[in-house]
Structure formats: structure tokens, C-alpha cells
Design a protein around this motif. Sequence first.
Motif, PDB file in Angstrom:
ATOM      1  N   SER A 127       0.830  -1.205   0.000  1.00 61.84           N
ATOM      2  CA  SER A 127       0.000   0.000   0.000  1.00 61.84           C
ATOM      3  C   SER A 127       0.862   1.252   0.000  1.00 61.84           C
ATOM      4  O   SER A 127       0.596   2.207  -0.744  1.00 61.84           O
ATOM      5  N   LEU A 128       1.896   1.267   0.823  1.00 62.58           N
ATOM      6  CA  LEU A 128       2.787   2.432   0.877  1.00 62.58           C
ATOM      7  C   LEU A 128       3.543   2.613  -0.437  1.00 62.58           C
ATOM      8  O   LEU A 128       3.804   3.741  -0.850  1.00 62.58           O
ATOM      9  N   ASP A 129       3.875   1.525  -1.106  1.00 61.86           N
ATOM     10  CA  ASP A 129       4.573   1.639  -2.385  1.00 61.86           C
ATOM     11  C   ASP A 129       3.677   2.164  -3.498  1.00 61.86           C
ATOM     12  O   ASP A 129       4.158   2.555  -4.551  1.00 61.86           O
ATOM     13  N   GLN A 130       2.378   2.206  -3.281  1.00 67.09           N
ATOM     14  CA  GLN A 130       1.465   2.806  -4.248  1.00 67.09           C
ATOM     15  C   GLN A 130       1.488   4.325  -4.171  1.00 67.09           C
ATOM     16  O   GLN A 130       0.923   5.004  -5.014  1.00 67.09           O
ATOM     17  N   VAL A 131       2.136   4.849  -3.147  1.00 76.55           N
ATOM     18  CA  VAL A 131       2.283   6.294  -2.981  1.00 76.55           C
ATOM     19  C   VAL A 131       3.744   6.625  -3.243  1.00 76.55           C
ATOM     20  O   VAL A 131       4.635   6.043  -2.642  1.00 76.55           O
ATOM     21  N   SER A 132       3.971   7.562  -4.145  1.00 75.91           N
ATOM     22  CA  SER A 132       5.340   7.925  -4.505  1.00 75.91           C
ATOM     23  C   SER A 132       5.757   9.221  -3.817  1.00 75.91           C
ATOM     24  O   SER A 132       4.928   9.963  -3.291  1.00 75.91           O
ATOM     25  N   ALA A 152      -8.024   1.942  -2.799  1.00 73.34           N
ATOM     26  CA  ALA A 152      -9.246   1.301  -3.289  1.00 73.34           C
ATOM     27  C   ALA A 152      -8.973   0.575  -4.607  1.00 73.34           C
ATOM     28  O   ALA A 152      -9.412  -0.561  -4.797  1.00 73.34           O
ATOM     29  N   GLN A 153      -8.219   1.200  -5.504  1.00 70.56           N
ATOM     30  CA  GLN A 153      -7.873   0.563  -6.780  1.00 70.56           C
ATOM     31  C   GLN A 153      -7.014  -0.675  -6.540  1.00 70.56           C
ATOM     32  O   GLN A 153      -7.245  -1.712  -7.137  1.00 70.56           O
ATOM     33  N   GLY A 154      -6.036  -0.544  -5.661  1.00 70.06           N
ATOM     34  CA  GLY A 154      -5.141  -1.657  -5.370  1.00 70.06           C
ATOM     35  C   GLY A 154      -5.881  -2.845  -4.792  1.00 70.06           C
ATOM     36  O   GLY A 154      -5.628  -3.991  -5.156  1.00 70.06           O
ATOM     37  N   ALA A 155      -6.820  -2.584  -3.894  1.00 69.13           N
ATOM     38  CA  ALA A 155      -7.588  -3.671  -3.282  1.00 69.13           C
ATOM     39  C   ALA A 155      -8.477  -4.354  -4.316  1.00 69.13           C
ATOM     40  O   ALA A 155      -8.624  -5.568  -4.313  1.00 69.13           O
ATOM     41  N   ALA A 156      -9.048  -3.556  -5.227  1.00 67.17           N
ATOM     42  CA  ALA A 156      -9.914  -4.124  -6.251  1.00 67.17           C
ATOM     43  C   ALA A 156      -9.120  -4.961  -7.255  1.00 67.17           C
ATOM     44  O   ALA A 156      -9.610  -5.959  -7.767  1.00 67.17           O
ATOM     45  N   GLU A 157      -7.875  -4.563  -7.537  1.00 71.73           N
ATOM     46  CA  GLU A 157      -7.058  -5.247  -8.536  1.00 71.73           C
ATOM     47  C   GLU A 157      -6.268  -6.416  -7.961  1.00 71.73           C
ATOM     48  O   GLU A 157      -5.812  -7.277  -8.696  1.00 71.73           O
ATOM     49  N   ASP A 158      -6.071  -6.464  -6.662  1.00 64.64           N
ATOM     50  CA  ASP A 158      -5.196  -7.462  -6.053  1.00 64.64           C
ATOM     51  C   ASP A 158      -5.958  -8.737  -5.732  1.00 64.64           C
ATOM     52  O   ASP A 158      -6.720  -8.796  -4.788  1.00 64.64           O
ATOM     53  N   SER A 159      -5.714  -9.774  -6.509  1.00 63.25           N
ATOM     54  CA  SER A 159      -6.391 -11.043  -6.264  1.00 63.25           C
ATOM     55  C   SER A 159      -5.750 -11.821  -5.121  1.00 63.25           C
ATOM     56  O   SER A 159      -6.284 -12.822  -4.679  1.00 63.25           O
TER      57      SER A 159
END
Length: 169
Positions: A127-132, A152-159
Motif C-alpha cells: 500500500s505504501l509503495d502505491q504512494v510515490s 481502493a484501486q489496489g484492493a480491487a485489482e489485487d487477487s
Amino acid sequence: MKITAQEEYGLRCLMRLAQTPGQAATLPEIAGGEGLSAAYVAKLMGVLRQAGIIDSTRGRAGGYRLAKAPAEIGLGSVLLVLGEPLFDDPGYCERHAGVSADSHCVHHGGCSLRALWHTLEQWIRKSLDQVSLADLLQSEGRIADLVRKRLAQGAAEDSNLIPLATISL
């Protein structure tokens, strides 16, 4: 999760460098801009330089600059360099074990807490790596919205995000 002073100030120093991409900043400039001692900033810059996050140049026109574009530097990696993992799997169990007669943890082979801490560590880092670093240069209100949207995008895309337990009533 507790953010250490080294993590906080290290990020602030990196943000200062990110504000002037491609330009070198000296220790006194960074220290003065952040209200920190030059010695402390030197320590932080040494850690960041060894990790390859920043580059340094000696001499009159020298100083520190980011080794990559701010958009390519994720916060999870930076915080790991400046601090410690939230859960360090190998040593954790030894430090928190209830020891049985055979000198093993009483929960060896069946520890749901180990699985929980390990899963949370991975999720938080990802999650932290999704923020630059570039994202942090935005306004306070805007960064909060951006982080919410990315998570929210990461959670939806992460299987790989599956519940630790399935509850049925």
C-alpha cells in the motif's frame, strides 16, 4: 504502526530534494530547510545514499539529489530503508515464544498471529509503495484523496488479498 523520527525526517529530506529535481542540495540547505542539525541530516543522507535512493557529489557544486525521478520512489521501500520491518518473521517468534519442554514455541506449526502479522506487513508495504515521493508534493487534502483512491484501486485489482478466515453463521 509507529513512524520513527528517522523515517519522518528522512522522508522530509527526500521531499525537499524532490521539490528541485535534478538540482543538488547541500547538507546546510536541507538541514536549514527542515530545522534539523546538519549532523543528523548527514546521518539520514548516508542511509539513503547507501540504499541507492539518493546520489551525492563532492565539491563546490556538489550536494545530494534523488537517484530516480520522484514518481519512481515508493514510500514502502523508503520507510523500510529508514526503519525496520513491522514484522520480521525469523526473529519474531523467538522473541515472543512461550517455550515448551522441547525448547520450541508452544504454538510452533499453528500460529495464526504469525500469519496475521506477516500478511499485514506485506499489505502495508504494498500500500505504501502505491504512494510515490512525487505524490507527497501535493497539498495535504489532495494527498489524502489520492491515497484513498490508490488503496481502493489496489484492493480491487489485487487477487492475492483473501480473508484470513471465512465466517459462516
